[in-house]
Write a protein that holds these residues in place. Structure first.
Motif, PDB file in Angstrom:
ATOM      1  N   VAL A  27      -8.762  -7.576   5.922  1.00  0.00           N
ATOM      2  CA  VAL A  27      -8.108  -7.011   4.735  1.00  0.00           C
ATOM      3  C   VAL A  27      -7.410  -8.110   3.949  1.00  0.00           C
ATOM      4  CG1 VAL A  27      -6.353  -5.404   3.907  1.00  0.00           C
ATOM      5  CG2 VAL A  27      -7.815  -4.752   5.825  1.00  0.00           C
ATOM      6  N   ALA A  28      -6.714  -8.987   4.647  1.00  0.00           N
ATOM      7  CA  ALA A  28      -6.103 -10.185   4.054  1.00  0.00           C
ATOM      8  C   ALA A  28      -5.285  -9.864   2.805  1.00  0.00           C
ATOM      9  CB  ALA A  28      -7.179 -11.227   3.751  1.00  0.00           C
ATOM     10  N   VAL A  29      -4.357  -8.936   2.927  1.00  0.00           N
ATOM     11  CA  VAL A  29      -3.475  -8.615   1.807  1.00  0.00           C
ATOM     12  C   VAL A  29      -2.637  -9.836   1.463  1.00  0.00           C
ATOM     13  CG1 VAL A  29      -1.519  -7.204   1.069  1.00  0.00           C
ATOM     14  CG2 VAL A  29      -3.392  -6.169   2.388  1.00  0.00           C
ATOM     15  N   THR A  30      -2.513 -10.115   0.177  1.00  0.00           N
ATOM     16  CA  THR A  30      -1.695 -11.246  -0.274  1.00  0.00           C
ATOM     17  C   THR A  30      -0.511 -10.747  -1.094  1.00  0.00           C
ATOM     18  OG1 THR A  30      -3.049 -11.542  -2.263  1.00  0.00           O
ATOM     19  CG2 THR A  30      -3.664 -12.812  -0.299  1.00  0.00           C
ATOM     20  N   ARG A  31       0.440 -11.611  -1.272  1.00  0.00           N
ATOM     21  CA  ARG A  31       1.692 -11.263  -1.960  1.00  0.00           C
ATOM     22  C   ARG A  31       1.412 -10.663  -3.345  1.00  0.00           C
ATOM     23  NH1 ARG A  31       6.986 -13.094  -1.183  1.00  0.00           N
ATOM     24  NH2 ARG A  31       8.346 -12.775  -2.986  1.00  0.00           N
ATOM     25  N   GLY A  32       2.047  -9.536  -3.589  1.00  0.00           N
ATOM     26  CA  GLY A  32       1.957  -8.895  -4.893  1.00  0.00           C
ATOM     27  C   GLY A  32       0.808  -7.926  -5.054  1.00  0.00           C
ATOM     28  N   GLU A  33      -0.096  -7.829  -4.058  1.00  0.00           N
ATOM     29  CA  GLU A  33      -1.213  -6.902  -4.202  1.00  0.00           C
ATOM     30  C   GLU A  33      -0.756  -5.457  -4.000  1.00  0.00           C
ATOM     31  OE1 GLU A  33      -5.437  -8.886  -3.360  1.00  0.00           O
ATOM     32  OE2 GLU A  33      -4.279  -8.525  -1.514  1.00  0.00           O
ATOM     33  N   ASP A  34      -1.378  -4.560  -4.761  1.00  0.00           N
ATOM     34  CA  ASP A  34      -1.123  -3.130  -4.629  1.00  0.00           C
ATOM     35  C   ASP A  34      -2.180  -2.543  -3.701  1.00  0.00           C
ATOM     36  OD1 ASP A  34       1.049  -3.169  -6.446  1.00  0.00           O
ATOM     37  OD2 ASP A  34      -0.369  -3.163  -8.122  1.00  0.00           O
ATOM     38  N   GLY A  56       4.277  -6.070  -3.806  1.00  0.00           N
ATOM     39  CA  GLY A  56       3.333  -5.092  -4.328  1.00  0.00           C
ATOM     40  C   GLY A  56       3.695  -3.681  -3.916  1.00  0.00           C
ATOM     41  N   THR A  57       2.982  -2.723  -4.472  1.00  0.00           N
ATOM     42  CA  THR A  57       3.141  -1.319  -4.115  1.00  0.00           C
ATOM     43  C   THR A  57       2.154  -0.973  -3.008  1.00  0.00           C
ATOM     44  OG1 THR A  57       3.812  -0.715  -6.366  1.00  0.00           O
ATOM     45  CG2 THR A  57       2.998   1.055  -4.945  1.00  0.00           C
ATOM     46  N   VAL A  58       2.639  -0.353  -1.943  1.00  0.00           N
ATOM     47  CA  VAL A  58       1.768   0.008  -0.827  1.00  0.00           C
ATOM     48  C   VAL A  58       1.955   1.494  -0.542  1.00  0.00           C
ATOM     49  CG1 VAL A  58       1.167  -0.405   1.585  1.00  0.00           C
ATOM     50  CG2 VAL A  58       1.891  -2.312   0.132  1.00  0.00           C
ATOM     51  N   LEU A  59       0.856   2.253  -0.637  1.00  0.00           N
ATOM     52  CA  LEU A  59       0.882   3.693  -0.451  1.00  0.00           C
ATOM     53  C   LEU A  59      -0.043   4.074   0.694  1.00  0.00           C
ATOM     54  CD1 LEU A  59       1.505   6.644  -1.351  1.00  0.00           C
ATOM     55  CD2 LEU A  59      -0.437   6.439  -2.939  1.00  0.00           C
ATOM     56  N   GLY A  60       0.492   4.810   1.670  1.00  0.00           N
ATOM     57  CA  GLY A  60      -0.310   5.346   2.755  1.00  0.00           C
ATOM     58  C   GLY A  60      -0.464   6.845   2.594  1.00  0.00           C
ATOM     59  N   VAL A  61      -1.702   7.345   2.674  1.00  0.00           N
ATOM     60  CA  VAL A  61      -1.940   8.779   2.521  1.00  0.00           C
ATOM     61  C   VAL A  61      -2.707   9.319   3.723  1.00  0.00           C
ATOM     62  CG1 VAL A  61      -1.923   8.664   0.011  1.00  0.00           C
ATOM     63  CG2 VAL A  61      -4.108   8.458   1.232  1.00  0.00           C
ATOM     64  N   PRO A  90      -3.916   7.263  -9.738  1.00  0.00           N
ATOM     65  CA  PRO A  90      -4.053   6.633 -11.052  1.00  0.00           C
ATOM     66  C   PRO A  90      -5.292   5.743 -11.080  1.00  0.00           C
ATOM     67  CG  PRO A  90      -1.800   6.450 -10.243  1.00  0.00           C
ATOM     68  CD  PRO A  90      -2.619   6.967  -9.100  1.00  0.00           C
ATOM     69  N   ALA A  91      -6.026   5.784 -12.167  1.00  0.00           N
ATOM     70  CA  ALA A  91      -7.249   4.985 -12.286  1.00  0.00           C
ATOM     71  C   ALA A  91      -6.914   3.500 -12.287  1.00  0.00           C
ATOM     72  CB  ALA A  91      -8.001   5.353 -13.561  1.00  0.00           C
ATOM     73  N   ALA A  92      -7.758   2.715 -11.611  1.00  0.00           N
ATOM     74  CA  ALA A  92      -7.634   1.255 -11.582  1.00  0.00           C
ATOM     75  C   ALA A  92      -6.217   0.818 -11.207  1.00  0.00           C
ATOM     76  CB  ALA A  92      -8.026   0.661 -12.934  1.00  0.00           C
ATOM     77  N   ARG A  93      -5.643   1.457 -10.204  1.00  0.00           N
ATOM     78  CA  ARG A  93      -4.240   1.202  -9.825  1.00  0.00           C
ATOM     79  C   ARG A  93      -4.101   0.184  -8.701  1.00  0.00           C
ATOM     80  NH1 ARG A  93      -0.168  -0.256  -8.623  1.00  0.00           N
ATOM     81  NH2 ARG A  93       1.873   0.757  -8.459  1.00  0.00           N
ATOM     82  N   PHE A  94      -5.081   0.106  -7.800  1.00  0.00           N
ATOM     83  CA  PHE A  94      -4.911  -0.680  -6.585  1.00  0.00           C
ATOM     84  C   PHE A  94      -5.862  -1.880  -6.533  1.00  0.00           C
ATOM     85  CE2 PHE A  94      -3.696   3.696  -5.601  1.00  0.00           C
ATOM     86  CZ  PHE A  94      -2.419   3.513  -5.079  1.00  0.00           C
ATOM     87  N   ALA A 119      -9.869   4.535  -8.079  1.00  0.00           N
ATOM     88  CA  ALA A 119      -8.480   4.104  -7.924  1.00  0.00           C
ATOM     89  C   ALA A 119      -8.335   2.593  -7.834  1.00  0.00           C
ATOM     90  CB  ALA A 119      -7.873   4.755  -6.683  1.00  0.00           C
ATOM     91  N   LEU A 120      -9.446   1.892  -7.616  1.00  0.00           N
ATOM     92  CA  LEU A 120      -9.408   0.430  -7.507  1.00  0.00           C
ATOM     93  C   LEU A 120      -9.613  -0.237  -8.859  1.00  0.00           C
ATOM     94  CD1 LEU A 120     -11.488  -0.138  -4.250  1.00  0.00           C
ATOM     95  CD2 LEU A 120      -9.081  -0.756  -4.583  1.00  0.00           C
TER      96      LEU A 120
END
Length: 252
Positions: A27-34, A56-61, A90-94, A119-120
């Motif tokens: 996954v390699a999430v980096t600083r500031g990624e949503d 960044g914003t991180v949402l778990g559903v 939201p469209a194109a949010r993450f 959503a991406l």
């Protein structure tokens, strides 16, 4: 997520810890990624993403209210009860959508993956951790041979639904993804620190309940206990497994 999964949440996380280390690196999430974590359960992978993203914003559903309640108590990220197939993200949010052993359970995979793709952001990535086909996983064969020896296994459950690479590739491409790749993960799964815990944990699983139907339960549990004892080590009860890390990019 069932009460059983919530009760054994720590064991479920421990069960796939080696897989999770590989998954987190992919996954390699980096600083500031949503980040969107789909089927987040009690939120371990969501919290790990939040620590990596920092700003960044991180949402778990997840569709389980019990799981989201537990995840929310632990904090570090935002959690919501939501169905990824229909939720109006939201469209194109993450920048990243991830799912650790959650995406296999979509009742309507085309709808779910199409919704995630929307959503991406263009070029955003999806990273999935899924089981390979059932006959490639020792953990299932051990359960079957112990609980229902000599019987034909019931149809494979939804947790193996993304195990066939070409079918999954076609599914993702139709949903709006490109560059689909599969990386094999061969790691043992831990069923508990000892045989007694492994037996209790296993008997609450859907697979075990299906296999026990029509069996002499006492005899079956004795066989299961014997099988787990044969796989018990000083570090726990381990069974072999094969999984895929699936990666793809949303189309620009």
């Amino acid at each position: 997520m069932t009460e059983h999964r919530v009760k054994f949440a720590a064991l479920f996380d421990a069960e796939v810890r080696p897989h999770n280390e590989r998954f987190r690196a992919a996954v390699a999430v980096t600083r500031g990624e949503d980040v969107l974590d789909v089927g987040c359960g009690t939120g371990e992978s969501t919290r790990e993403a939040a620590r990596a993203s920092v700003t960044g914003t991180v949402l778990g559903v997840d569709v389980s209210e019990a799981a989201i309640a537990t995840a929310s108590e632990r904090g570090e990220a935002t959690f919501a009860v939501a169905d990824a197939q229909t939720h109006p993200f939201p469209a194109a949010r993450f920048d990243v959508a991830l799912s650790r052993f959650g995406s296999m359970f979509f009742p309507d995979p085309p709808a779910a993956f199409s919704n995630i793709a929307r959503a991406l952001r263009p070029g955003g990535r999806v990273v999935l951790l899924v089981w390979q086909q059932r006959d490639r996983n020792e953990w299932y064969s051990v359960l079957h041979d112990a609980l229902a020896p000599g019987t034909t296994a019931p149809p494979a459950g939804s947790h193996f639904s993304l195990g066939h690479p070409e079918r999954t590739r076609a599914l993702l491409e139709r949903a709006g993804f490109t560059g689909v790749e599969f990386t094999e993960v061969r790691e043992p799964v831990c069923y508990g620190p000892d045989t007694a815990t492994a037996v209790e944990f296993t008997l609450g699983l859907k697979d075990a309940k299906e296999l026990l139907a029509g069996q002499d339960e006492d005899a079956a549990v004795d066989r299961l206990r014997t099988a787990f004892t044969a796989h018990e080590t000083p570090d726990g009860v381990f069974l072999g497994s094969k999984a895929w890390i699936v990666t793809a990019l949303s189309r620009a």
